[in-house]
Enzyme design. Sequence first.
Site, PDB file in Angstrom:
ATOM      1  N   ASP A  49       1.089  -1.032  -0.440  1.00 43.90           N
ATOM      2  CA  ASP A  49       0.094   0.150   0.043  1.00 43.90           C
ATOM      3  C   ASP A  49       0.589   1.517  -0.142  1.00 43.90           C
ATOM      4  O   ASP A  49      -0.340   2.458   0.090  1.00 43.90           O
ATOM      5  CB  ASP A  49      -1.250   0.123   1.533  1.00 43.90           C
ATOM      6  CG  ASP A  49      -0.801  -0.095   2.715  1.00 43.90           C
ATOM      7  OD1 ASP A  49       0.659  -0.557   2.764  1.00 43.90           O
ATOM      8  OD2 ASP A  49      -1.046   0.225   3.397  1.00 43.90           O
ATOM      9  N   GLU A 186       9.344  -4.334  10.611  1.00 44.46           N
ATOM     10  CA  GLU A 186      10.097  -3.107  10.680  1.00 44.46           C
ATOM     11  C   GLU A 186      10.032  -2.271  11.387  1.00 44.46           C
ATOM     12  O   GLU A 186       9.434  -1.412  12.438  1.00 44.46           O
ATOM     13  CB  GLU A 186       8.544  -1.938   9.224  1.00 44.46           C
ATOM     14  CG  GLU A 186       8.456  -1.233   8.733  1.00 44.46           C
ATOM     15  CD  GLU A 186       8.007  -0.371   7.753  1.00 44.46           C
ATOM     16  OE1 GLU A 186       6.846  -1.578   7.529  1.00 44.46           O
ATOM     17  OE2 GLU A 186       7.948   0.566   7.608  1.00 44.46           O
TER      18      GLU A 186
HETATM   19  O1  KIV Z   1       3.613  -0.670   1.835  1.00 42.25           O
HETATM   20  C1  KIV Z   1       4.418  -1.366   1.713  1.00 42.25           C
HETATM   21  O2  KIV Z   1       5.507  -1.206   0.491  1.00 42.25           O
HETATM   22  C2  KIV Z   1       5.357  -2.627   2.433  1.00 42.25           C
HETATM   23  C3  KIV Z   1       6.342  -2.391   3.399  1.00 42.25           C
HETATM   24  C4  KIV Z   1       7.186  -1.202   3.774  1.00 42.25           C
HETATM   25  C5  KIV Z   1       6.356  -4.118   3.774  1.00 42.25           C
HETATM   26  O3  KIV Z   1       4.296  -2.927   3.612  1.00 42.25           O
END
Ligand code: KIV
Length: 274
Positions: A49, A186
Amino acid sequence: MSATAKKRAPMPDDIRAAKGGTPLVSLTAYTTPMAQMMDDHCDFVLVGDSVGMVLHGLPSTLGVTMDMMVMHGQAVARGLSRAMMVIDMPFGSYEESPEQAFRNGARLMAETGAAAVKLEGGVEMAPTIAFLVKRGIPVMAHIGLTPQSINTLGGYKVQGRGDARGALIADAEAVAEAGAFAVVLEKVPQGLADEITAQVAIPTIGIGASAGCDGQILVVDDMLGLFTAFKAKFVKRYAHLGEDGAAAIAAYAEEVRARTFPASEHVFADEAPK
Ligand code: KIV
């Protein structure tokens, strides 16, 4: 898992089985050409997202909709044949109830062909993860910094420090027990990420966490230097496509204005009346 030895796209169970082996490689993708570029090199590709911020110019991921995820998921699917595709459940599409999560997760899988969904949250989302997994929707969990909760987390800060350490370990254990096949960590301190990796039975996928995780993921526009609005400390830029692109556009504009645009000699000369 070696990308070159693969014969078919891995399934969520193959990703789970990669725990403790060769680190898993992953990037985000939002378009067909990007997906094609990474297909041979990634074990799985995430339709993140983050698309809202890096492609649509939104200030956070909160404005991303189901329709946006479906459209980008379909584009990415057209570019993949070897890597598994995981798709993010956007903010507001799963938190209300396990039933809501199933309805939207099923739509994402049916309309894009994704093999799994990813959702943010730990202990509080464990019952939803269990509900989805028991009904045929493989789930990748995402804990630590969860960008959809930016307004309650108070910013894009490192998570799990001090008193929050135990809670993050509990989150990792809860999502693993609920049946998630992998968990994204994260912005988690390295020591804590290593401890979680040693403790949970499913692969940990680090982003700003530790090289000791079972795999790594980056936002592709960050690592290619295409997204330049800001750069997290943990992001390594492997290319500078934003700067190179801007310089190329400036050179083109200069040539057009100076009437030295090289194509004109060839294209227009051939088409001139004889
Ligand atoms: O939306 C995204 O790009 C993510 C990654 C940062 C893991 O969730």
